[in-house]
Design a protein around this motif. Structure first.
Motif, short mmCIF file in Angstrom:
data_model
loop_
_atom_site.label_atom_id
_atom_site.label_comp_id
_atom_site.label_asym_id
_atom_site.label_seq_id
_atom_site.Cartn_x
_atom_site.Cartn_y
_atom_site.Cartn_z
N SER A 1 79.65 29.86 2.43
CA SER A 1 79.98 29.53 3.81
C SER A 1 78.80 29.86 4.73
O SER A 1 78.16 30.89 4.59
CB SER A 1 81.20 30.33 4.24
N LYS B 1 75.73 23.41 4.72
CA LYS B 1 76.16 22.19 4.04
C LYS B 1 76.63 21.13 5.04
O LYS B 1 76.22 19.97 4.98
CB LYS B 1 77.31 22.49 3.07
N SER B 2 77.51 21.56 5.96
CA SER B 2 78.03 20.60 6.95
C SER B 2 76.89 20.06 7.80
O SER B 2 76.82 18.86 8.07
CB SER B 2 79.05 21.27 7.86
N THR B 3 76.01 20.96 8.19
CA THR B 3 74.90 20.54 9.04
C THR B 3 74.04 19.52 8.31
O THR B 3 73.66 18.49 8.88
CB THR B 3 74.07 21.77 9.43
N1 LIG Z 1 76.74 24.52 17.22
C1 LIG Z 1 76.20 25.58 16.60
N2 LIG Z 1 75.47 26.48 17.30
C2 LIG Z 1 74.91 27.55 16.69
N3 LIG Z 1 75.01 27.80 15.39
C3 LIG Z 1 75.72 26.95 14.63
C4 LIG Z 1 76.36 25.80 15.19
N4 LIG Z 1 76.98 25.14 14.20
C5 LIG Z 1 76.76 25.84 13.08
N5 LIG Z 1 76.00 26.93 13.33
C6 LIG Z 1 75.52 27.90 12.32
O1 LIG Z 1 74.77 27.20 11.39
C7 LIG Z 1 75.00 27.72 10.08
C8 LIG Z 1 75.35 26.61 9.15
O2 LIG Z 1 76.56 26.05 9.54
P1 LIG Z 1 77.32 24.97 8.66
O3 LIG Z 1 78.59 24.64 9.35
O4 LIG Z 1 76.40 23.86 8.35
O5 LIG Z 1 77.64 25.78 7.32
P2 LIG Z 1 78.51 25.34 6.09
O6 LIG Z 1 77.67 25.54 4.88
O7 LIG Z 1 79.09 24.01 6.31
O8 LIG Z 1 79.65 26.45 6.11
P3 LIG Z 1 81.20 26.31 5.77
O9 LIG Z 1 81.34 26.39 4.28
O10 LIG Z 1 81.79 27.52 6.42
O11 LIG Z 1 81.68 25.05 6.34
C9 LIG Z 1 76.07 28.79 10.23
O12 LIG Z 1 75.44 30.04 10.20
C10 LIG Z 1 76.68 28.52 11.55
O13 LIG Z 1 77.10 29.72 12.14
#
Ligand SMILES: Nc1ncnc2c1ncn2[C@@H]1O[C@H](COP(=O)(O)OP(=O)(O)OP(=O)(O)O)[C@@H](O)[C@H]1O
Ligand SMILES: [Mg+2]
Lengths: 259, 240
Positions: free
Chosen positions: A53, A57-59
């Motif tokens: 987490s 990944k989402s980004t």
């Molecule tokens: N709008 C935002 N502003 C600042 N930081 C952000 C924002 N969106 C995401 N982040 C940070 O960017 C990082 C990556 O986020 P992301 O959502 O891509 O992770 P992820 O791998 O999809 O996690 P998850 O499994 O929880 O969905 C995280 O540390 C998150 O806190």
């Protein structure tokens, strides 16, 4: 036998990868979310993205259709550079289907209207044609009896299948999934994965953020493992689930495979 | 207390020679309602625009929206009424100024514009709050389907936001209705002004303001009734 889900008329000749990502870096203020991410997804390939987490990944997946802007690097989708002022982003996005963790159906519209809105507004189809293709896809995800209902009247699994149908109604050349089953009650995960497996077997190009390793084993060509904004591992399915992999990926896998 | 009650006063002719005191109050009521409705049209459209601007991913739009809201929400309504009515015609180019001053029904037009602009700042805040209360993914889903920003607002965000803010919008509508009475200071012959005139002519202060109060209460009840009818009409099946 079910009729095919994918009615896209994408050109057949292999003209480079469907998604080519080169050295993508992204910051939120001072915080670096993505660091030099490079990968590609070829036509007809299914690539699974996993990682802890917050690993980005989402980004990463949202950079593909520029839902998230990024400051460095380039993403090219079917020959169209995403980070380019001349690119018509709405037009590009219309060809890239996306499915979200929380479905994001439009709650004030009926299922039928959810399926037709963008077809009419973006593709300029007339209502009748849009409804026809919407209903065909609804039938293929097994929900044609629910066309007149509203999202709030469906279960989570049903809503997600509608969301997949809504994306497919745009005849996408590639589908992006961001943890499509992780907001679902366990008994509904299967029905959504079944639709995704069928789609993969029909040759849809897919990039899926998911921790469903059963799904990855079944249909993935490659698995990407991310940690702290970096692509740590980008391996074929067999390599990833076999031996050759980084310690971080190994740790992660042992954690999620325990459950 | 030495007061001569006379409830029959409403059926006596007013010294204006245009009918009874009841007619006078009813004409005031009409102006109150017409002013409230016309200014609400401005407030709703302009307020929605400004509220949307405050939620756009665009700094210039945010700045314009914020400035508008802070300006019109924080200057007392009475001051705004005087600015529109007495000051604006003086600061405009001479031709425009004198055109404004000669306008028939100038108090009415001024009140409509002034209330519209004032209430717009309050509507804008509600619209902004409504949009921001929606899940972030809704906008993303619209965008991902290829909808433009305008289409996403028009077909996805606003229809949901308006449903959420219907109750506070109703109370803004009622505030706007009550605020029409401020326009008596610039000579609009609305309900409160007419009640006061009746009191001055007839010295029946209690009867005059009792009648005005009852009329205001009746409009309120009707508005609340209409609002809950709308709420039922636009309710989404399966939600909550
Ligand atoms: N709008 C935002 N502003 C600042 N930081 C952000 C924002 N969106 C995401 N982040 C940070 O960017 C990082 C990556 O986020 P992301 O959502 O891509 O992770 P992820 O791998 O999809 O996690 P998850 O499994 O929880 O969905 C995280 O540390 C998150 O806190
Ligand atoms: Mg995520």
């Amino acid at each position: 036998m079910r009729a095919p889900l994918n009615t896209s008329s994408a050109p057949a000749e292999p003209t480079g990868p469907m998604i080519a990502m080169t050295n993508v870096s992204k910051w939120y203020g001072d915080f670096k979310v993505l660091t030099n991410c490079t990968t590609s997804v070829n036509k007809g390939e299914v690539v699974v993205v996993c990682g802890p987490s917050g690993s980005g990944k989402s980004t990463l997946i949202k950079c593909v259709n520029a839902l998230e802007p990024f400051q460095e690097g380039q993403v090219v989708v079917d020959g169209t550079p995403v980070r380019d002022k001349r690119t018509n982003l709405p037009k590009l996005r219309a060809r890239v289907g996306m499915v979200f963790q929380h479905f994001e159906l439009f709650p004030h519209l009926s299922i039928a209207e959810n399926l037709t809105l963008a077809q009419v507004m973006v593709l300029g189809r007339d209502r009748g044609a849009a409804l026809d293709s919407g209903m065909t896809l609804l039938d293929r995800v097994g929900l044609s009896a629910h066309a007149k209902k509203f999202p709030g009247q469906l279960s989570g699994g049903q809503q997600q299948r509608v969301a997949i149908a809504r994306a497919l109604a745009m005849n996408p050349i590639v589908m992006l999934f961001d943890e499509p089953t992780s907001a679902l009650d366990p008994e509904m995960v299967g029905e959504v994965l079944d639709v995704m497996v069928q789609l993969a077997r029909e040759g849809m190009t897919m990039m899926c953020v998911t921790h469903e390793m059963g799904f990855a084993r079944k249909v993935a060509n490659r698995v990407i493992f991310m940690d702290k904004g970096e692509i740590v591992e980008d391996a074929t399915k067999d390599d990833f689930f076999g031996h050759a992999r980084s310690e971080r990926a190994q740790n992660f896998l042992s954690k999620i495979l325990q459950h | 207390m030495n007061y001569n009650w006379n409830w029959g006063i409403f059926f006596e002719a007013s010294p204006e020679g245009t009918g009874t005191y009841a007619d006078m109050l009813l004409s005031g009521l009409t102006w109150t309602i017409v002013t409230a409705l016309c200014s609400w049209v401005i407030a709703f459209l302009l307020g929605s625009l400004v509220g949307v601007m405050r939620t756009l991913p665009n700094r210039a739009a945010n700045a314009v929206g914020t400035t508008y809201v802070e300006l019109f929400r924080n200057i007392p309504l009475l001051v705004q009424m005087f600015l529109w009515y007495f000051v604006l015609p003086e600061v405009l180019p001479e031709q425009w100024g004198s055109w404004l001053k000669q306008l028939p029904n100038a108090p009415f037009y001024t009140a409509v514009v002034c209330l519209g602009f004032f209430t717009a700042s309050r509507v804008a805040e509600q619209v902004r709050a409504g949009i921001q209360s929606l899940p972030r993914g809704q906008k993303m889903a619209g965008t991902a389907l290829g909808l433009t920003v305008g289409q996403t607002y028009r077909h996805v965000l606003l229809p949901n936001a308006y449903r959420i803010i219907l109750p506070p919008l109703t109370s803004e509508f009622l505030n706007n209705l009550k605020n029409t009475s401020v326009a008596l200071t610039i000579g609009l012959l609305e309900l409160t002004a007419r009640a006061r005139a009746m009191q001055e002519f007839s010295f029946q202060v209690f009867e005059a303001f009792t009648a005005a109060t009852i009329l205001y209460v009746i409009i309120n009840v009707v508005v609340i009734f209409i609002s809950s009818w709308i709420e039922r009409r636009v309710a989404i099946p399966g939600s909550r």
